[in-house]
Scaffold this active site. Sequence first.
Site, PDB file in Angstrom:
ATOM      1  N   LYS A  75       0.845  -1.205   0.000  1.00 49.54           N
ATOM      2  CA  LYS A  75       0.000   0.000   0.000  1.00 49.54           C
ATOM      3  C   LYS A  75       0.883   1.259   0.000  1.00 49.54           C
ATOM      4  CE  LYS A  75      -3.780  -2.537   2.137  1.00 49.54           C
ATOM      5  NZ  LYS A  75      -4.525  -2.919   3.355  1.00 49.54           N
ATOM      6  N   GLN A 109      -4.607  -1.955   9.664  1.00 52.52           N
ATOM      7  CA  GLN A 109      -4.471  -3.273   9.038  1.00 52.52           C
ATOM      8  C   GLN A 109      -4.984  -4.353   9.989  1.00 52.52           C
ATOM      9  OE1 GLN A 109      -3.567  -3.583   5.829  1.00 52.52           O
ATOM     10  NE2 GLN A 109      -3.854  -5.782   5.874  1.00 52.52           N
ATOM     11  N   ASP A 132     -10.931   2.192   3.879  1.00 58.75           N
ATOM     12  CA  ASP A 132     -11.210   0.764   3.699  1.00 58.75           C
ATOM     13  C   ASP A 132     -12.716   0.539   3.503  1.00 58.75           C
ATOM     14  OD1 ASP A 132      -9.034  -1.007   3.670  1.00 58.75           O
ATOM     15  OD2 ASP A 132      -8.750  -0.858   5.837  1.00 58.75           O
TER      16      ASP A 132
HETATM   17  N1  GUN Z   1      -6.862  -7.399   6.283  1.00 57.55           N
HETATM   18  C1  GUN Z   1      -7.203  -8.164   5.228  1.00 57.55           C
HETATM   19  N2  GUN Z   1      -7.697  -7.401   4.244  1.00 57.55           N
HETATM   20  C2  GUN Z   1      -7.667  -6.124   4.677  1.00 57.55           C
HETATM   21  C3  GUN Z   1      -8.027  -4.872   4.093  1.00 57.55           C
HETATM   22  O1  GUN Z   1      -8.526  -4.765   2.973  1.00 57.55           O
HETATM   23  N3  GUN Z   1      -7.819  -3.783   4.885  1.00 57.55           N
HETATM   24  C4  GUN Z   1      -7.317  -3.869   6.126  1.00 57.55           C
HETATM   25  N4  GUN Z   1      -7.174  -2.755   6.837  1.00 57.55           N
HETATM   26  N5  GUN Z   1      -6.965  -5.005   6.702  1.00 57.55           N
HETATM   27  C5  GUN Z   1      -7.145  -6.132   5.970  1.00 57.55           C
END
Ligand code: GUN
Length: 295
Positions: free
Chosen positions: A53, A97, A120
């Site tokens: 990211k 995350q 998200d």
């Molecule tokens: N853990 C697994 N997929 C995601 C996601 O798309 N965003 C976040 N923040 N954590 C995750």
Amino acid sequence: MPQILSGKEVSLSLNEKIAARVAELKAQTGRVPHLVAILVGNDGASQTYVGAKEKACETVGFDSSIMRFDAGISQEELLKEIDRINSDDQYDGLIVQLPLPKHIDEEVVTHAIHPDMDVDGFHDINMGKLAKGNPGVKPATPYGITLMLKHYGIETSGKHVVVLGRSNIVGRPMSLLLSDSSDTGNATVTLCHSRTRNLAEYTRQADILVVALGKPEFVGADLVKPGAVVIDVGTTRVDDASRERGWRLTGDVNYAEVSPIAAAITPVPGGVGPMTISGLMMNTLQAFERKVQNA
Ligand code: GUN
């Protein structure tokens, strides 16, 4: 052989468009979108995702900050940090995350993020807007999948889409997005899950099959209608002694079995994974644009 739906390629093309828009916004405001990622503990997969990211932010010209905390951080301390970021105007998007250590309640943390910064799309306010068909932040992975379908000109209107899996991150919001009244929606959606009886009866009717179960190679050719579009959201690390790092990523679809009968299919890796990041980049750009418009 099927058409390969390359998230890698689609995300490169979207990155160029986002970068061009960032340059315009920078000329206009003197600022660029800034994404903050909170990473708690040292889970290997989470570190990889957050790293990807950060790299994507760099590619499109966003600022980014990774805020790392020890796995022992208390929920209270973490909430304080989130509050501080929420109220700091230099930041436009915030993700935490997942997964978080067991002593921290993911629901509480998710709802501490300001809905406007929730890039998200996990907050109940954004999920509620999605459920009602109102404009809000769309969950990054399902949004990324709609961007991919659009890129390849895959029509959803009037099609029967079967979504396998009802998670809050993918399955449930995917079913809402594809059934809403928009140019990437208007599908007839069936949501299947672990209690669905006679699963093949449904999945074999799917013009588009979206699989988000987290069960490696669960979907074989017996579950797929010949000529279907197959979207594989699974990314599970499975042991592989032939690889130097000792593991490989495996999707929820048995690719060797399903790809010969599908019209189009996403590979793992290089399919949905990069589109999650594209969804996140688009959401961060839009969060910044809303802020600029409201200033
Ligand atoms: N853990 C697994 N997929 C995601 C996601 O798309 N965003 C976040 N923040 N954590 C995750």
